[in-house]
Scaffold this motif. Sequence first.
Motif, PDB file in Angstrom:
ATOM      1  N   VAL A 207       0.833  -1.207   0.000  1.00 36.45           N
ATOM      2  CA  VAL A 207       0.000   0.000   0.000  1.00 36.45           C
ATOM      3  C   VAL A 207       0.865   1.254   0.000  1.00 36.45           C
ATOM      4  O   VAL A 207       0.594   2.218  -0.726  1.00 36.45           O
ATOM      5  N   ASP A 208       1.934   1.253   0.794  1.00 33.68           N
ATOM      6  CA  ASP A 208       2.825   2.417   0.846  1.00 33.68           C
ATOM      7  C   ASP A 208       3.471   2.666  -0.515  1.00 33.68           C
ATOM      8  O   ASP A 208       3.599   3.822  -0.961  1.00 33.68           O
ATOM      9  N   GLU A 209       3.906   1.590  -1.188  1.00 36.44           N
ATOM     10  CA  GLU A 209       4.504   1.727  -2.514  1.00 36.44           C
ATOM     11  C   GLU A 209       3.503   2.310  -3.508  1.00 36.44           C
ATOM     12  O   GLU A 209       3.840   3.179  -4.323  1.00 36.44           O
ATOM     13  N   ALA A 210       2.256   1.841  -3.424  1.00 40.11           N
ATOM     14  CA  ALA A 210       1.222   2.341  -4.327  1.00 40.11           C
ATOM     15  C   ALA A 210       0.912   3.810  -4.049  1.00 40.11           C
ATOM     16  O   ALA A 210       0.724   4.593  -4.987  1.00 40.11           O
ATOM     17  N   ARG A 211       0.839   4.176  -2.784  1.00 42.20           N
ATOM     18  CA  ARG A 211       0.563   5.579  -2.439  1.00 42.20           C
ATOM     19  C   ARG A 211       1.686   6.488  -2.939  1.00 42.20           C
ATOM     20  O   ARG A 211       1.429   7.587  -3.438  1.00 42.20           O
ATOM     21  N   ALA A 212       2.920   6.030  -2.815  1.00 47.27           N
ATOM     22  CA  ALA A 212       4.043   6.829  -3.309  1.00 47.27           C
ATOM     23  C   ALA A 212       3.964   6.985  -4.826  1.00 47.27           C
ATOM     24  O   ALA A 212       4.244   8.071  -5.368  1.00 47.27           O
ATOM     25  N   ALA A 213       3.558   5.922  -5.526  1.00 44.54           N
ATOM     26  CA  ALA A 213       3.464   5.966  -6.986  1.00 44.54           C
ATOM     27  C   ALA A 213       2.381   6.941  -7.436  1.00 44.54           C
ATOM     28  O   ALA A 213       2.596   7.739  -8.365  1.00 44.54           O
ATOM     29  N   ILE A 214       1.231   6.897  -6.789  1.00 43.00           N
ATOM     30  CA  ILE A 214       0.137   7.767  -7.214  1.00 43.00           C
ATOM     31  C   ILE A 214       0.425   9.220  -6.851  1.00 43.00           C
ATOM     32  O   ILE A 214       0.090  10.140  -7.607  1.00 43.00           O
ATOM     33  N   ALA A 215       1.098   9.443  -5.717  1.00 40.84           N
ATOM     34  CA  ALA A 215       1.456  10.810  -5.327  1.00 40.84           C
ATOM     35  C   ALA A 215       2.470  11.402  -6.295  1.00 40.84           C
ATOM     36  O   ALA A 215       2.397  12.585  -6.659  1.00 40.84           O
ATOM     37  N   ALA A 216       3.419  10.577  -6.739  1.00 39.59           N
ATOM     38  CA  ALA A 216       4.407  11.066  -7.702  1.00 39.59           C
ATOM     39  C   ALA A 216       3.755  11.359  -9.046  1.00 39.59           C
ATOM     40  O   ALA A 216       4.053  12.380  -9.683  1.00 39.59           O
ATOM     41  N   TYR A 217       2.868  10.484  -9.481  1.00 40.24           N
ATOM     42  CA  TYR A 217       2.225  10.646 -10.784  1.00 40.24           C
ATOM     43  C   TYR A 217       1.418  11.941 -10.845  1.00 40.24           C
ATOM     44  O   TYR A 217       1.435  12.645 -11.851  1.00 40.24           O
ATOM     45  N   TYR A 218       0.704  12.246  -9.774  1.00 34.34           N
ATOM     46  CA  TYR A 218      -0.116  13.451  -9.731  1.00 34.34           C
ATOM     47  C   TYR A 218       0.601  14.618  -9.039  1.00 34.34           C
ATOM     48  O   TYR A 218      -0.040  15.597  -8.652  1.00 34.34           O
ATOM     49  N   GLY A 219       1.905  14.513  -8.907  1.00 36.76           N
ATOM     50  CA  GLY A 219       2.656  15.546  -8.204  1.00 36.76           C
ATOM     51  C   GLY A 219       2.474  16.934  -8.766  1.00 36.76           C
ATOM     52  O   GLY A 219       2.512  17.930  -8.030  1.00 36.76           O
ATOM     53  N   PHE A 220       2.245  17.038 -10.070  1.00 39.25           N
ATOM     54  CA  PHE A 220       2.063  18.351 -10.707  1.00 39.25           C
ATOM     55  C   PHE A 220       0.800  19.048 -10.214  1.00 39.25           C
ATOM     56  O   PHE A 220       0.651  20.266 -10.362  1.00 39.25           O
ATOM     57  N   ALA A 221      -0.134  18.267  -9.617  1.00 40.14           N
ATOM     58  CA  ALA A 221      -1.430  18.821  -9.217  1.00 40.14           C
ATOM     59  C   ALA A 221      -1.451  19.312  -7.772  1.00 40.14           C
ATOM     60  O   ALA A 221      -2.518  19.651  -7.247  1.00 40.14           O
ATOM     61  N   ASP A 223      -1.898  19.750  -4.032  1.00 43.20           N
ATOM     62  CA  ASP A 223      -2.625  19.088  -2.950  1.00 43.20           C
ATOM     63  C   ASP A 223      -3.510  17.952  -3.449  1.00 43.20           C
ATOM     64  O   ASP A 223      -3.817  17.027  -2.702  1.00 43.20           O
ATOM     65  N   LEU A 224      -3.916  18.005  -4.713  1.00 46.11           N
ATOM     66  CA  LEU A 224      -4.731  16.928  -5.269  1.00 46.11           C
ATOM     67  C   LEU A 224      -3.981  15.597  -5.219  1.00 46.11           C
ATOM     68  O   LEU A 224      -4.580  14.542  -4.997  1.00 46.11           O
ATOM     69  N   ALA A 225      -2.663  15.635  -5.399  1.00 44.17           N
ATOM     70  CA  ALA A 225      -1.870  14.408  -5.349  1.00 44.17           C
ATOM     71  C   ALA A 225      -1.966  13.768  -3.973  1.00 44.17           C
ATOM     72  O   ALA A 225      -2.155  12.551  -3.847  1.00 44.17           O
ATOM     73  N   ARG A 226      -1.858  14.586  -2.935  1.00 42.28           N
ATOM     74  CA  ARG A 226      -1.950  14.054  -1.574  1.00 42.28           C
ATOM     75  C   ARG A 226      -3.330  13.465  -1.307  1.00 42.28           C
ATOM     76  O   ARG A 226      -3.455  12.355  -0.778  1.00 42.28           O
ATOM     77  N   ARG A 227      -4.374  14.185  -1.696  1.00 38.31           N
ATOM     78  CA  ARG A 227      -5.742  13.704  -1.455  1.00 38.31           C
ATOM     79  C   ARG A 227      -6.024  12.422  -2.241  1.00 38.31           C
ATOM     80  O   ARG A 227      -6.674  11.507  -1.736  1.00 38.31           O
TER      81      ARG A 227
END
Length: 274
Positions: A207-221, A223-227
């Motif tokens: 789960v932690d690996e997946a959360r890091a991947a999705i946060a990085a992918y949406y990093g340009f956005a 606070d949306l990346a964190r949410r």
Amino acid sequence: MSVGLGLPIARPEALLEWARRADDSPFTTLGLLDRLVWDNPEPLVTLASLAGATARIRLQTEVLLAPLREPALLAKQAATLDRLSGGRFTLGLGVGGRADEFDLVGADLRTRGRRLDEQIMRDIWSGGSVGPAPHREGGPEVLFGAFAEPALERVARWGDGFLCAAPLSFAGRLFESVERFWSRAGRAGRPRMVAQVNVAVGPESTVDEARAAIAAYYGFAGDLARRTAETMLTTPAAVREAVDEFTALGADEVMLYCWSPDTDQVGRLAEAVS
């Protein structure tokens, strides 16, 4: 209830195994996202490879950023993939929104919606000037991903259905708008509605690996990346509940977009929704 599986992008070499496992599971569709300026596999090339490794499951771009591509070549690629897969291909389209990707191909970000309208490929698929002819008469199924009303109206004008990447609290309004435009355009039947939720089920490290991947992918956005990372579904119960709720809302299919590259996710998620 139809449930599809969105493929992770971190390890492209593992996607053949993902596809084979999914083809032997209850999942109905394999989806793959599209970005240009990112470390992801190109979706049409990848799905063509997965078509040869599978026999039953559908293949879907989710979504392909059409304004970054040349229309006639894209029409030829889509028709070829539809033909080679035996009609199992769904072309999910969107406009994109990252300036760096449009700058890289020399396209104007501000006119991306108009460019997408000019790229509609039905005439190319039916005109015979660019082959091969797709497996399905008139071309593969076309879905549009969108949020704004002018973009939602595109579903009724050109598409077969809607790809909804919004949370449940917002999805109902989007579904209603698409159906209203569909009726206003005089289209028969109803649009196909496909919802998408982000998932990763398993031990804490997965789960932690997946959360890091999705946060990085949406990093340009910002606070949306964190949410987005925080609201990713991480338990079988949460996954089942989301599928049930979107189905009750009117979704014909729910895509579980997985952000963990672990191939065991296929079995875990299949068990969660079976």
